[in-house]
Design an enzyme around this catalytic site. Structure first.
Site, PDB file in Angstrom:
ATOM      1  N   SER A  81       0.711  -1.203  -0.025  1.00 15.70           N
ATOM      2  CA  SER A  81       0.037   0.127  -0.043  1.00 15.70           C
ATOM      3  C   SER A  81       0.684   1.138   0.081  1.00 15.70           C
ATOM      4  O   SER A  81       0.374   2.424  -0.428  1.00 15.70           O
ATOM      5  CB  SER A  81      -1.031   0.107   1.110  1.00 15.70           C
ATOM      6  OG  SER A  81      -0.241   0.003   2.515  1.00 15.70           O
ATOM      7  N   HIS A 315      -0.896   6.115   6.369  1.00 18.45           N
ATOM      8  CA  HIS A 315      -0.502   6.022   5.204  1.00 18.45           C
ATOM      9  C   HIS A 315      -0.170   7.411   4.645  1.00 18.45           C
ATOM     10  O   HIS A 315      -0.768   8.348   5.076  1.00 18.45           O
ATOM     11  CB  HIS A 315      -1.271   5.168   4.251  1.00 18.45           C
ATOM     12  CG  HIS A 315      -1.418   3.572   4.506  1.00 18.45           C
ATOM     13  ND1 HIS A 315      -2.031   3.000   5.467  1.00 18.45           N
ATOM     14  CD2 HIS A 315      -0.692   2.710   3.775  1.00 18.45           C
ATOM     15  CE1 HIS A 315      -2.035   1.701   5.477  1.00 18.45           C
ATOM     16  NE2 HIS A 315      -1.081   1.432   4.384  1.00 18.45           N
TER      17      HIS A 315
END
Length: 344
Positions: A81, A315
């Site tokens: 990711s 993230h």
């Protein structure tokens, strides 16, 4: 009585003349090698063969620069990711629930692909991927390993965070439920998974370099989520836990760094054409960690329905991916710090 006239050919007359000349003691011209060769086909000199070119006088091949080696073929982005762009959604399409690998339009891949004259480029990173899933495939997609070949000249990849279960560790630190363990109590589980990753990464690098032997493989470490200076509180996580998590991120990066160095040593020892390189992202978000005025990392986002952290939590943001793109472009220009066995 008439004497019959004998007709002599050209060679016959030459023999007759030779007999007469020998009889009167005159050395005939045919005694010379050139004449014998012309008249009789014998005594001809052995043809002189052209001397072989001296290898030392051959034009030297020019070694490719790291940038030339990286851009002579195709660029392929692999990984998890942190490479797919989860958390850097900028368009409606980026939030498409049917996009199982959660590849977004602002992932660092796009900026890297635009920065250099690659023959072609491809984006195959997949959110949630582990080292094993790079080899076997994930979310119904073919193995990422199958996306590279002998024409691949550059590979970027982030991998290992899911093997260690970093998302679960973070969730355990920030979601304080009555039955949840303390953040640092997860240390033993993290250490066990870290040791397993130390064994699985070398095999992955070997498979990648075998499939793309001329590629420069740039492996990204992971940026820390929290400041090591301010220790800003927030997201239901204490400063002590933030520092503990930063320390685990540093350990993960060291595992990746060590395995990358060993992989590159193996390539160099066998005079391989490619390389395996480490891009240290640990401090890339310095001053822009979670809780800062302009964070490059998403903070905690809770799903009310499931009482779980949303995937984009912790993230990189769009700004974060821009910073990662700069990290990669710098490494692409700089090179592995050793000669590459590639020439023109």
């Amino acid at each position: 009585m008439s004497i019959p006239r004998i007709r002599l050919g050209q060679r016959g007359r030459a023999v007759a003349v030779l007999v007469v000349l020998l009889a009167v003691g005159i050395t005939p011209l045919v005694a010379l090698p050139a004449v014998r060769c012309e008249l009789f086909g014998s005594g001809c000199p052995t043809p002189v063969r052209a001397a072989k070119a001296d290898p030392a006088e051959a034009p030297e091949r020019r070694a490719l620069t790291p940038l030339e080696a990286a851009t002579q073929g195709t660029y392929v982005a692999l990984g998890d990711s942190y490479s797919s762009g989860l958390g850097a959604e900028a368009t409606v399409a980026d939030q498409n629930p049917l996009e199982r690998c959660q590849r977004t339009s602002r992932a660092y891949y796009h900026q890297v692909a635009r920065s250099f004259p690659f023959k072609a480029s491809a984006f195959w990173a997949c959110s949630g991927a582990t080292t094993r899933q790079v080899i076997t495939g994930k979310s119904g997609e073919p193995p990422q390993l199958d996306r590279i070949d002998a024409n691949t000249s550059l590979i970027t990849i982030s991998i290992g965070g899911n093997d260690v279960g970093f998302s679960r560790v973070l969730a355990g630190c920030v979601i304080k439920l009555p039955w949840a363990r303390a953040c640092s109590e997860q240390g033993r589980d993290v250490a066990t998974r870290m040791a397993e990753l130390r064994r699985s990464l070398p095999d992955l690098y070997t498979r990648i370099t075998a499939k793309a032997p001329r590629a420069r493989v740039i492996v990204m470490g992971y940026p820390r989520a929290f400041s090591e200076v301010d220790g800003a509180s927030g997201d239901n996580i204490s400063v002590a836990d933030q520092r503990w998590l930063n320390a685990r991120a540093r350990e993960l990066n060291e595992v990746i760094r060590e395995t990358v160095a060993e992989a590159d040593e193996r390539v160099a020892a066998t005079r391989g054409a490619g390389s395996v390189e480490f891009a240290d992202a640990y401090s890339t978000f310095a001053g822009h960690e979670v809780g800062s005025a302009e964070p490059y990392m998403n903070g905690l986002a809770i799903s009310v329905s499931s009482l779980a952290a949303e995937p984009r939590s912790f993230h990189p943001t769009v700004k974060g991916h821009e910073a990662l793109a700069r990290l990669f472009t710098e490494q692409i220009r700089k090179g592995p710090g050793r000669p590459l066995q590639q020439y023109r």
